[in-house]
Scaffold this motif. Structure first.
Motif, mmCIF file in Angstrom:
data_model
loop_
_atom_site.group_PDB
_atom_site.id
_atom_site.type_symbol
_atom_site.label_atom_id
_atom_site.label_comp_id
_atom_site.label_asym_id
_atom_site.label_seq_id
_atom_site.Cartn_x
_atom_site.Cartn_y
_atom_site.Cartn_z
ATOM 1 N N ALA A 221 3.165 1.567 4.090
ATOM 2 C CA ALA A 221 1.925 2.284 3.827
ATOM 3 C C ALA A 221 1.958 2.786 2.388
ATOM 4 N N GLY A 222 0.782 2.968 1.806
ATOM 5 C CA GLY A 222 0.766 3.430 0.439
ATOM 6 C C GLY A 222 -0.620 3.738 -0.074
ATOM 7 N N ILE A 223 -0.676 4.026 -1.344
ATOM 8 C CA ILE A 223 -1.914 4.338 -2.031
ATOM 9 C C ILE A 223 -1.953 3.568 -3.339
ATOM 10 N N GLU A 224 -3.133 3.100 -3.709
ATOM 11 C CA GLU A 224 -3.280 2.295 -4.921
ATOM 12 C C GLU A 224 -4.479 2.781 -5.732
ATOM 13 N N PHE A 225 -4.303 2.792 -7.059
ATOM 14 C CA PHE A 225 -5.366 3.211 -7.965
ATOM 15 C C PHE A 225 -5.759 2.041 -8.867
ATOM 16 N N THR A 226 -7.036 1.996 -9.221
ATOM 17 C CA THR A 226 -7.546 0.972 -10.139
ATOM 18 C C THR A 226 -8.276 1.671 -11.284
ATOM 19 N N PRO A 227 -7.536 2.266 -12.214
ATOM 20 C CA PRO A 227 -8.165 3.008 -13.317
ATOM 21 C C PRO A 227 -8.767 2.072 -14.368
ATOM 22 N N LYS A 228 -10.069 1.883 -14.308
ATOM 23 C CA LYS A 228 -10.739 0.979 -15.247
ATOM 24 C C LYS A 228 -10.704 1.510 -16.677
ATOM 25 N N ALA A 229 -10.405 2.804 -16.835
ATOM 26 C CA ALA A 229 -10.304 3.364 -18.182
ATOM 27 C C ALA A 229 -9.143 2.735 -18.948
ATOM 28 N N ILE A 230 -8.119 2.275 -18.216
ATOM 29 C CA ILE A 230 -6.987 1.603 -18.862
ATOM 30 C C ILE A 230 -7.331 0.145 -19.122
ATOM 31 N N ALA A 231 -7.747 -0.570 -18.076
ATOM 32 C CA ALA A 231 -8.155 -1.979 -18.200
ATOM 33 C C ALA A 231 -8.801 -2.405 -16.891
ATOM 34 N N ASP A 232 -9.801 -3.245 -16.964
ATOM 35 C CA ASP A 232 -10.453 -3.756 -15.769
ATOM 36 C C ASP A 232 -9.507 -4.733 -15.063
ATOM 37 N N GLY A 233 -9.129 -4.433 -13.828
ATOM 38 C CA GLY A 233 -8.175 -5.244 -13.089
ATOM 39 C C GLY A 233 -6.792 -4.641 -13.023
ATOM 40 N N PHE A 234 -6.533 -3.596 -13.821
ATOM 41 C CA PHE A 234 -5.222 -2.943 -13.818
ATOM 42 C C PHE A 234 -5.038 -2.153 -12.522
ATOM 43 N N ILE A 235 -3.856 -2.239 -11.928
ATOM 44 C CA ILE A 235 -3.562 -1.515 -10.690
ATOM 45 C C ILE A 235 -2.236 -0.772 -10.830
ATOM 46 N N MET A 236 -2.155 0.354 -10.140
ATOM 47 C CA MET A 236 -0.909 1.108 -10.054
ATOM 48 C C MET A 236 -0.853 1.730 -8.666
ATOM 49 N N GLY A 237 0.322 1.726 -8.066
ATOM 50 C CA GLY A 237 0.393 2.208 -6.705
ATOM 51 C C GLY A 237 1.765 2.696 -6.304
ATOM 52 N N LEU A 238 1.783 3.318 -5.143
ATOM 53 C CA LEU A 238 3.009 3.844 -4.554
ATOM 54 C C LEU A 238 3.056 3.387 -3.104
ATOM 55 N N LYS A 239 4.153 2.752 -2.700
ATOM 56 C CA LYS A 239 4.279 2.197 -1.351
ATOM 57 C C LYS A 239 5.620 2.597 -0.751
ATOM 58 N N TYR A 240 5.585 2.910 0.549
ATOM 59 C CA TYR A 240 6.820 3.237 1.261
ATOM 60 C C TYR A 240 7.037 2.234 2.385
#
Length: 216
Positions: A156-175
């Motif tokens: 399970a986890g959470i994922e962010f898609t901050p378009k302010a950095i780049a369109d398509g960029f993803i960052m997340g945390l998974k356990y």
């Protein structure tokens, strides 16, 4: 009878219209991406004379996302994961294990906001190799044959898609919480040729993964 038929027809109209709309709705495209990240791993349980330490590893692989039902969707990751644990025996640093897995993790994806989502699902993996070492030395031995090759559990986890950095960029945390024992047999702990003390209690993988990536 005519009144009953008319009532049933009126009741079924919304369902028929919804089904027709769903059939002709344009399917959302599948987004493919790459990812890589940092693992903080260990095994579950310990004993007084066998305490567990975290191991720092890494992961990389590919990801696919199909967000076809507005806020709900499906995702799947195929990753190589380098993980393991260290242990202290009777208060001294005695050894460590480094295990390499190939994991497949299908999951449901819930996206309440455009910039973030939650996901949860199952995870299945195959052990590629298990190396061990004693103390602080760099010398490693391969002991894959003493471990179960198949591993499974929940993630399970959470994922962010901050378009302010780049369109398509993803960052997340998974356990990942393993549900299967990693040691094949507890009676191998004192076997000749095994340079580390294998745990004689139930041990399962536990991995926290922080990752960055890009989806096309």
């Amino acid at each position: 009878m005519k009144t009953l038929k008319l009532t049933l027809l009126l009741a079924l109209c919304p369902v028929m219209l919804y089904a027709q709309n769903y059939m002709y709705k344009k399917a959302a495209p599948v987004k493919i991406g790459i990812m890589g990240g940092y693992n903080l791993s260990r095994i579950t349980n310990s004993q007084d004379n066998y305490t567990i330490e975290n191991y720092s590893g890494y992961s990389f692989g590919a990801s696919a996302l199909w967000q076809n039902w507005e806020q709900l969707g499906l995702r799947g990751d195929l990753v190589f994961s380098r993980q393991g644990y260290g242990y202290n025996e009777n208060g001294t640093k005695a050894g460590y294990l480094i295990s390499s897995y190939a994991y497949l993790s299908p999951a449901a994806n819930f996206k309440p906001v455009p910039w973030g989502s939650f996901f949860a699902g199952i995870q299945m993996g195959m052990l590629i190799k298990a190396n061990c070492g004693c103390g602080n030395t760099d010398y490693q031995s391969t002991i894959t044959q003493h471990f179960n090759r198949f591993d499974y559990g929940l993630n399970a986890g959470i994922e962010f898609t901050p378009k302010a950095i780049a369109d398509g960029f993803i960052m997340g945390l998974k356990y990942y919480m393993g549900l299967s024992d990693i040691v094949k047999s507890n009676n191998t702990q004192n076997e000749e040729g095994v340079p580390i003390l294998l745990p004689n209690f139930s041990t399962r993988n536990s991995v926290m993964n922080f990752y960055l990536g890009y989806r096309f």
